[in-house]
Design an enzyme around this catalytic site. Structure first.
Site, PDB file in Angstrom:
ATOM      1  N   GLY A 190      34.624  33.422  39.420  1.00 55.76           N
ATOM      2  CA  GLY A 190      33.547  33.196  40.369  1.00 55.76           C
ATOM      3  C   GLY A 190      34.011  32.299  41.517  1.00 55.76           C
TER       4      GLY A 190
ATOM      5  N   SER B 176      41.018  34.028  37.380  1.00 61.96           N
ATOM      6  CA  SER B 176      40.624  33.767  38.758  1.00 61.96           C
ATOM      7  C   SER B 176      40.158  32.309  38.904  1.00 61.96           C
ATOM      8  CB  SER B 176      39.541  34.777  39.168  1.00 61.96           C
ATOM      9  OG  SER B 176      39.312  34.751  40.544  1.00 61.96           O
ATOM     10  N   TRP B 177      38.909  32.082  39.320  1.00 64.32           N
ATOM     11  CA  TRP B 177      38.395  30.707  39.369  1.00 64.32           C
ATOM     12  C   TRP B 177      38.528  30.024  38.016  1.00 64.32           C
ATOM     13  CZ3 TRP B 177      37.060  26.305  41.381  1.00 64.32           C
ATOM     14  CH2 TRP B 177      36.157  25.460  40.700  1.00 64.32           C
TER      15      TRP B 177
ATOM     16  N   ASP C 181      47.378  42.057  43.600  1.00 67.50           N
ATOM     17  CA  ASP C 181      46.146  41.260  43.606  1.00 67.50           C
ATOM     18  C   ASP C 181      45.806  40.901  45.043  1.00 67.50           C
ATOM     19  OD1 ASP C 181      44.173  39.292  43.372  1.00 67.50           O
ATOM     20  OD2 ASP C 181      45.012  38.511  41.507  1.00 67.50           O
TER      21      ASP C 181
ATOM     22  N   HIS D  52      43.487  42.505  40.840  1.00 66.04           N
ATOM     23  CA  HIS D  52      42.881  41.244  40.419  1.00 66.04           C
ATOM     24  C   HIS D  52      41.941  41.395  39.223  1.00 66.04           C
ATOM     25  CE1 HIS D  52      41.545  37.108  40.888  1.00 66.04           C
ATOM     26  NE2 HIS D  52      40.281  37.514  40.863  1.00 66.04           N
TER      27      HIS D  52
END
Length: 325
Positions: free
Chosen positions: A44, A111-112, A267, A295
């Site tokens: 996120g 990711s985050w 990505d 990604h």
């Protein structure tokens, strides 16, 4: 032989934990209650966890802990950016560890979630057995420019960027992130929902090389989209509430902790160069470049790499005799 996700399993326990700032965190556990403790941190910010995240891990070997970070998903209130910073999320993770009476655990994320995992490790290194990190994001200005200016990912997806940019009509690309934030946090709920769908569509189109012809119909959960867009923009306009290069500058704190880092060569959300820079400073980190992956967390090569990494970590932790108790 390529790996696939483990079969679907149900959570054996779900609960909400009261934390400071008026938030309640959704926590679930699945797998083996006596297995290696692992927490998976979703992306996120604001993405929420998925039942499929359980399936990265062998349920016979792992005690699998998923959470919805404060302000999103099934956590309460949702969506909410009140009292919602990186420091708050780090303390939430530590409170969950203490709540579940876990001595130390494997910390994984995408990711985050990689950003948050490393921030947590820097603050609480003694609680971490190891890391599995997919699609590294360091929270630096160059990463925001790549995503939201017209000189980065927009060069590969100009028609999608034009659509994303024109949703906030007449805005200079250098102010696009700020303008989205203002709409997403404004009083016009209809405009905020529309903007959140446009925000999520832009990222969704960048995220996968296995799926094509993605349009607004693929953003079908309005609540999830609003959580993702509102909270992400809140973090990004505030530089993730960390100093520039904070993770790289403090990496020595976690440099002795083993890490497996997975990154798709194609990505387009999080550039491979940042994962490469990270491992140059992390002697116990191994970078696995996935040659035909983007990604997304559930592309074929990503699933294969993550499940194998989880097995590798399980074997290593078992050999060390350190199960997270």
């Amino acid at each position: 032989m390529s790996r696939v996700l483990f079969p679907k399993i149900s959570a054996y326990q779900k609960e909400w934990l009261d934390v400071r700032g008026g938030h309640q965190l959704y926590i679930e556990q699945s797998g083996n209650p006596d297995g290696i403790a692992v927490i998976y941190l979703h992306g996120g910010p604001g993405g929420g966890c998925s039942e499929h995240h359980r399936r990265y891990f062998d349920p016979e070997k792992y005690r699998i802990i998923l959470i919805d970070q404060r302000g999103c998903g099934r956590s309460r209130p949702s969506p909410s950016i009140d009292n919602n910073t990186s420091a708050d999320l780090v303390e939430d993770i530590e409170n969950i560890r203490l709540r579940l009476d876990i001595g130390y655990w494997l910390v994984a994320g995408g990711s985050w979630g990689t950003t948050l995992a490393m921030l947590y490790g820097i603050k609480y290194p003694k609680a971490v057995l190891g890391f599995i990190l997919r699609g590294v994001f360091l929270g630096n200005d160059s990463e925001y420019r790549w995503l939201y200016h017209n000189t980065g990912a927009a060069c590969f997806f100009p028609e999608y960027y034009q659509e994303f940019n024109q949703h906030i009509s007449g805005v200079n690309h250098k102010k696009l992130l700020q303008e989205y934030y203002e709409v997403l946090t404004g009083s016009n709920e209809i405009a905020a929902i529309a903007a959140s769908k446009a925000w999520c569509l832009w990222e969704l189109r960048l995220s996968t090389i296995e799926h094509h012809h993605i349009d607004i119909r693929h953003v079908d959960d309005a609540h999830q989209a609003l959580c993702m867009a509102k909270i992400s923009s809140h973090y990004f306009v505030n530089h993730c509430f960390i100093e520039e290069n904070f993770i790289l500058n403090n990496l020595a704190v976690i440099s002795d902790i083993p890490a497996i880092i997975l990154h798709g060569r194609y990505d387009m959300v999080c550039q491979l160069i940042h994962a490469h820079q990270l491992v140059q400073l992390w002697p116990n980190a191994q970078l696995q470049i996935l040659p035909k992956a983007g990604h997304g967390g559930f592309e074929s090569q990503t699933i294969d790499g993550f499940c194998k990494a989880a097995d590798t970590m399980a074997n290593f932790i078992t050999e060390q005799g350190n199960m997270g108790k």
